[in-house]
Design an enzyme around this catalytic site. Structure first.
Site, short mmCIF file in Angstrom:
data_model
loop_
_atom_site.label_atom_id
_atom_site.label_comp_id
_atom_site.label_asym_id
_atom_site.label_seq_id
_atom_site.Cartn_x
_atom_site.Cartn_y
_atom_site.Cartn_z
N HIS A 24 0.80 -1.23 0.00
CA HIS A 24 0.00 0.00 0.00
C HIS A 24 0.84 1.29 0.00
O HIS A 24 0.74 2.14 0.86
CB HIS A 24 -1.13 0.00 1.03
CG HIS A 24 -0.78 -0.33 2.47
ND1 HIS A 24 0.23 0.26 3.15
CD2 HIS A 24 -1.38 -1.18 3.33
CE1 HIS A 24 0.25 -0.20 4.39
NE2 HIS A 24 -0.71 -1.09 4.52
N HIS A 78 -4.83 -9.33 14.48
CA HIS A 78 -4.97 -8.18 13.58
C HIS A 78 -5.77 -8.62 12.34
O HIS A 78 -5.50 -9.67 11.76
CB HIS A 78 -3.57 -7.69 13.19
CG HIS A 78 -3.56 -6.45 12.35
ND1 HIS A 78 -4.57 -5.53 12.31
CD2 HIS A 78 -2.59 -5.96 11.52
CE1 HIS A 78 -4.26 -4.55 11.49
NE2 HIS A 78 -3.07 -4.79 10.99
N GLU A 80 -6.18 -6.77 9.39
CA GLU A 80 -5.78 -6.30 8.06
C GLU A 80 -5.53 -7.52 7.17
O GLU A 80 -5.05 -8.57 7.63
CB GLU A 80 -4.53 -5.40 8.12
CG GLU A 80 -4.29 -4.72 6.77
CD GLU A 80 -3.30 -3.56 6.79
OE1 GLU A 80 -2.67 -3.30 7.82
OE2 GLU A 80 -3.17 -2.92 5.72
N ASP A 82 -3.51 -8.66 5.06
CA ASP A 82 -2.26 -9.42 4.93
C ASP A 82 -2.18 -10.50 6.01
O ASP A 82 -1.37 -11.42 5.91
CB ASP A 82 -1.03 -8.52 4.95
CG ASP A 82 -1.03 -7.50 6.08
OD1 ASP A 82 -2.11 -7.12 6.54
OD2 ASP A 82 0.07 -7.09 6.50
N HIS A 145 -1.65 -1.82 14.42
CA HIS A 145 -1.68 -0.79 13.42
C HIS A 145 -3.11 -0.33 13.07
O HIS A 145 -3.30 0.69 12.41
CB HIS A 145 -0.95 -1.41 12.20
CG HIS A 145 -1.12 -0.82 10.89
ND1 HIS A 145 -1.47 -1.51 9.78
CD2 HIS A 145 -0.94 0.47 10.49
CE1 HIS A 145 -1.50 -0.73 8.73
NE2 HIS A 145 -1.18 0.46 9.12
N ASP A 164 1.73 -6.46 14.11
CA ASP A 164 2.51 -5.59 13.21
C ASP A 164 3.70 -4.94 13.91
O ASP A 164 4.64 -4.48 13.25
CB ASP A 164 1.62 -4.47 12.66
CG ASP A 164 0.90 -4.87 11.38
OD1 ASP A 164 1.26 -5.90 10.79
OD2 ASP A 164 -0.03 -4.15 10.99
N TYR A 192 10.24 0.28 8.10
CA TYR A 192 8.91 -0.21 8.48
C TYR A 192 8.28 0.75 9.50
O TYR A 192 7.12 1.14 9.38
CB TYR A 192 9.08 -1.61 9.08
CG TYR A 192 7.82 -2.31 9.49
CD1 TYR A 192 7.21 -3.21 8.63
CD2 TYR A 192 7.26 -2.11 10.74
CE1 TYR A 192 6.06 -3.88 9.01
CE2 TYR A 192 6.12 -2.78 11.13
CZ TYR A 192 5.52 -3.67 10.26
OH TYR A 192 4.38 -4.33 10.64
N HIS A 225 5.55 -9.80 10.61
CA HIS A 225 6.33 -9.60 9.37
C HIS A 225 7.82 -9.69 9.70
O HIS A 225 8.28 -9.08 10.67
CB HIS A 225 6.09 -8.21 8.77
CG HIS A 225 4.70 -7.96 8.31
ND1 HIS A 225 4.15 -8.59 7.21
CD2 HIS A 225 3.73 -7.13 8.78
CE1 HIS A 225 2.91 -8.16 7.04
NE2 HIS A 225 2.62 -7.28 7.97
FE1 FEO Z 1 -1.53 -3.85 9.54
FE2 FEO Z 1 0.64 -6.34 8.51
O1 FEO Z 1 -1.00 -5.42 8.65
#
Ligand code: FEO
Length: 397
Positions: A24, A78, A80, A82, A145, A164, A192, A225
């Site tokens: 994004h 989370h 989101e 991903d 996040h 995140d 990041y 991540h």
């Molecule tokens: Fe806020 Fe890795 O997603």
């Protein structure tokens, strides 16, 4: 990648995405990973899922350890996509007895997947569930996040599954911090932070304060991540403390876009002025520099100096892109000024200055405009502007 045991009976079962190049708006030239973790105990728990195209990878990894149908609990730290894109199909495959999430997590899951028949169990900060020998303590981390975000702490292993937080977009064949080049790891972590978390810096300070207050001993941080921090988790905690303070160092960024190189000449002369004040600087031509790489440098810069030619009564498109992105990430404690060349109307410098004011960037100068190509005298003025900003940077030290 095959599952990797990160602590006794806790496995990384996620996916490595070697190919993603844009997250994004954030450039990811080295890809990323979507980490999910499987804890085997009397009750088996899966922490998060992965991006939709990687659902088979996750299922294969779970299957290498246990029969997927025997997963008891799904913990959604989370929502989101991903981390939850694969969730509907994973739900079908594992049919967990419970889906633990925050109240905002439940709301977000319903709004993404329209499923009110999943066995949600809403948890709040401080709630602990026992899985057998091990337990999970939940820690809501709203806006880190997303509003739904939370982290999971396993006290028996002193392990923080941090969603995140503390992550990096970096695809590697290794899973741990002590297996990779540490300076590269910190560089990816800084990028990041600057591109994902910078705007939430006040919340990060609060979170770090609460973790300290709760006296949670942390031996390992497992983000959603990138690499897992097992060697020196305190190093990334200390880095977050520093980045979230946003004090900056004696460093200036000159960020510009230019039509016929006049604004570029001004940029270089401003750099000469900064040099005369012994202030380090970097110059970014937005035709070549990606917004997210500029952001990494914004993290510890004290001065931001923006230059744009005037195009059609406005600023250059790449500069508008940069400022939109930067404004959203809300950097604090910066100073700076605007500059640019023009032909007849000359609005760009005024527009840049206006955006800087909106961002509460302290103006070291009202802005410098040059008509068409800069003369020797104009370039001298640019050098003076660089010196003025350099002096202001040093004054703030
Ligand atoms: Fe806020 Fe890795 O997603």
């Amino acid at each position: 990648m095959l599952p990797v045991e990160v602590k006794k009976d806790i496995y990384w079962v996620g996916a490595v995405d070697w190919n993603i190049r844009d997250f994004h708006g954030y450039s990811t030239p080295k890809g990323t990973t979507y980490n999910a973790y499987l804890l085997l105990d009397e009750k088996t728990a899966l922490f998060d899922t992965v991006k939709k195209p990687f659902k088979d990878t996750l299922l294969h990894n779970i299957s290498r350890l246990i029969e997927p149908r025997t997963v008891d609990y799904l913990i959604v730290n989370h929502v989101e996509m991903d981390h939850s894109g694969a969730l509907p199909e994973i739900m079908e495959a594992i049919r967990p007895h419970k889906v633990f999430c925050s109240a905002m997590g439940k709301k977000a899951l319903m709004e993404h997947y329209r499923r009110d028949d999943w066995p949600y169990e809403v948890v709040e900060s401080g709630r602990t569930i026992r899985l057998g020998k091990k337990s999970v303590q939940f820690l809501e981390t709203r806006m880190l996040h997303w509003p739904d975000s939370m982290m999971s702490y396993i006290p028996e292993d002193r392990l923080l599954i941090s969603s995140d937080g503390f992550g990096q977009h970096w695809a590697t064949s290794q899973r741990f911090d002590d297996q990779v080049d540490f300076s590269q790891l910190m560089r990816h972590s800084a990028k990041y932070y600057a591109n994902i978390l910078l705007l939430y810096s006040p919340l990060i300070q609060k979170l770090l304060g609460s973790v300290q207050q709760m006296g949670l001993p942390i031996d390992m941080i497992a983000p959603d991540h990138g690499l897992i921090w097992r060697g020196e988790p305190q190093r990334i905690i200390d880095a977050y403390a520093e980045w979230s303070r946003q004090q900056g160092k004696e460093k200036a960024l000159i960020i510009y876009d230019t039509m016929w190189h006049s604004t570029e000449k001004m940029a270089y002369a401003i750099g000469d002025g900064l040099s005369q004040e012994n202030v380090d600087f970097e110059i970014f031509n937005l035709k070549y520099a990606h917004r997210s790489d500029v952001m990494t440098e914004v993290l510890d810069a004290r001065a931001l100096i923006f230059g744009s030619s005037t195009l059609n009564n406005g600023m250059m498109p790449a500069m508008a892109d940069m400022l939109t992105y930067l404004k959203g990430l809300k950097p604090l404690n910066k100073l700076g000024a605007a500059f640019g060349s023009y032909g007849w109307s000359g609005e760009a410098v005024k527009l840049l200055t206006g955006v800087m004011e909106e961002m509460k960037i302290e103006l070291a100068d009202a802005g410098l405009r040059v008509k068409y190509a800069p003369s020797h005298a104009d370039l001298k003025q640019c050098i003076e502007l660089g010196r003025k900003i350099g002096a202001a940077v040093k004054e703030k030290s």
